[in-house]
Scaffold this active site. Sequence first.
Site, PDB file in Angstrom:
ATOM      1  N   ASP A   8       0.812  -1.223   0.000  1.00 57.18           N
ATOM      2  CA  ASP A   8       0.000   0.000   0.000  1.00 57.18           C
ATOM      3  C   ASP A   8       0.846   1.275   0.000  1.00 57.18           C
ATOM      4  O   ASP A   8       2.064   1.228   0.205  1.00 57.18           O
ATOM      5  CB  ASP A   8      -0.958   0.004   1.206  1.00 57.18           C
ATOM      6  N   ASN A  31      -7.363  -2.689  14.504  1.00 57.37           N
ATOM      7  CA  ASN A  31      -8.768  -2.886  14.126  1.00 57.37           C
ATOM      8  C   ASN A  31      -8.941  -4.098  13.201  1.00 57.37           C
ATOM      9  O   ASN A  31     -10.016  -4.301  12.646  1.00 57.37           O
ATOM     10  CB  ASN A  31      -9.334  -1.614  13.468  1.00 57.37           C
ATOM     11  N   HIS A  56      -7.294  -4.667  10.326  1.00 60.80           N
ATOM     12  CA  HIS A  56      -7.047  -4.471   8.889  1.00 60.80           C
ATOM     13  C   HIS A  56      -5.783  -5.206   8.456  1.00 60.80           C
ATOM     14  O   HIS A  56      -4.881  -5.428   9.255  1.00 60.80           O
ATOM     15  CB  HIS A  56      -7.004  -2.988   8.503  1.00 60.80           C
ATOM     16  N   GLU A  61      -9.673  -1.896   5.457  1.00 59.47           N
ATOM     17  CA  GLU A  61     -10.254  -1.529   6.754  1.00 59.47           C
ATOM     18  C   GLU A  61     -11.575  -2.265   6.979  1.00 59.47           C
ATOM     19  O   GLU A  61     -12.255  -2.629   6.002  1.00 59.47           O
ATOM     20  CB  GLU A  61     -10.528  -0.013   6.777  1.00 59.47           C
TER      21      GLU A  61
HETATM   22  P1  PGA Z   1       2.058  -1.551  12.935  1.00 56.86           P
HETATM   23  O1  PGA Z   1       0.915  -1.557  11.812  1.00 56.86           O
HETATM   24  O2  PGA Z   1       3.056  -2.567  12.495  1.00 56.86           O
HETATM   25  O3  PGA Z   1       2.600  -0.176  12.918  1.00 56.86           O
HETATM   26  O4  PGA Z   1       1.393  -1.932  14.214  1.00 56.86           O
HETATM   27  C1  PGA Z   1       0.473  -2.778  11.319  1.00 56.86           C
HETATM   28  C2  PGA Z   1      -0.622  -2.542  10.323  1.00 56.86           C
HETATM   29  O5  PGA Z   1      -1.342  -1.539  10.452  1.00 56.86           O
HETATM   30  O6  PGA Z   1      -0.764  -3.362   9.411  1.00 56.86           O
END
Ligand code: PGA
Length: 249
Positions: free
Chosen positions: A73, A141, A143, A148
Amino acid sequence: MSTIRGPRVTIYPDAHAAARDVARRMANALQDNPAVVFGLATGRTPVALYAELARLTTTRHLDWSGATTFNLDEFVGVGPDDPGSYRRFMQEHLFRHTNLEPGRINFLVGTADPDEECRRYERAIAQAGGLDMQILGIGTNGHIGFNEPAPGLESRTHRVKLTIETRRSNADLFGGKLDRVPTEALSMGMATILQARSLILLAHGKSKAQCIAELINGPVTTALPATFLQLHPHVDLILDTAAASALRA
Ligand code: PGA
């Protein structure tokens, strides 16, 4: 009722040991197949993974020249050279430590026409023969990539509106200023991710424990996109004890 063959779970005492395991798996994949196609992730979680991979690149003399990468992404409106871009993150943490060919590094371009860019990316993945090994993190959350929680999930690479939670957790990239974090991103879709031949999800810390438990034991639901990983036959979850702390014994 239980799944016959869910994700394989490996638990380490700490986050560094978990990251080292994933780095070894990637290094082995590259040595087994010099033309491997990796799907890569950004975020705080893979920082230790890429540091270890950079170390292994030196100690094992890894040759990346035949490998191809696709990142999950990128932020809409953010160019590849912007210090807040995921492209810059990858340059800093991994690419500059390897001999990857620039032409084999594939990235969504946040400043391109979004719809055309998403179609281009899908074509590029198909032309490369698909993803052999996709590395994933997980949002608090649930995702994966920037898919999302929503009433429906997009299957292919698409433009997505970021939740406030996700924007907050990315604020560090933009000088800690939430209002500077883009509101939209481009992301591989769920089917793009699930078409990878193997998936490795790395997670550490208590904030991920509930999502990890749901990923393994909960129903498959668009309200927690990571639960779709239950449908894939080759998923490894590499966790530290905190991220595994809500799993049933
Ligand atoms: P993080 O993010 O490694 O900063 O916890 C993971 C994600 O959002 O996929």
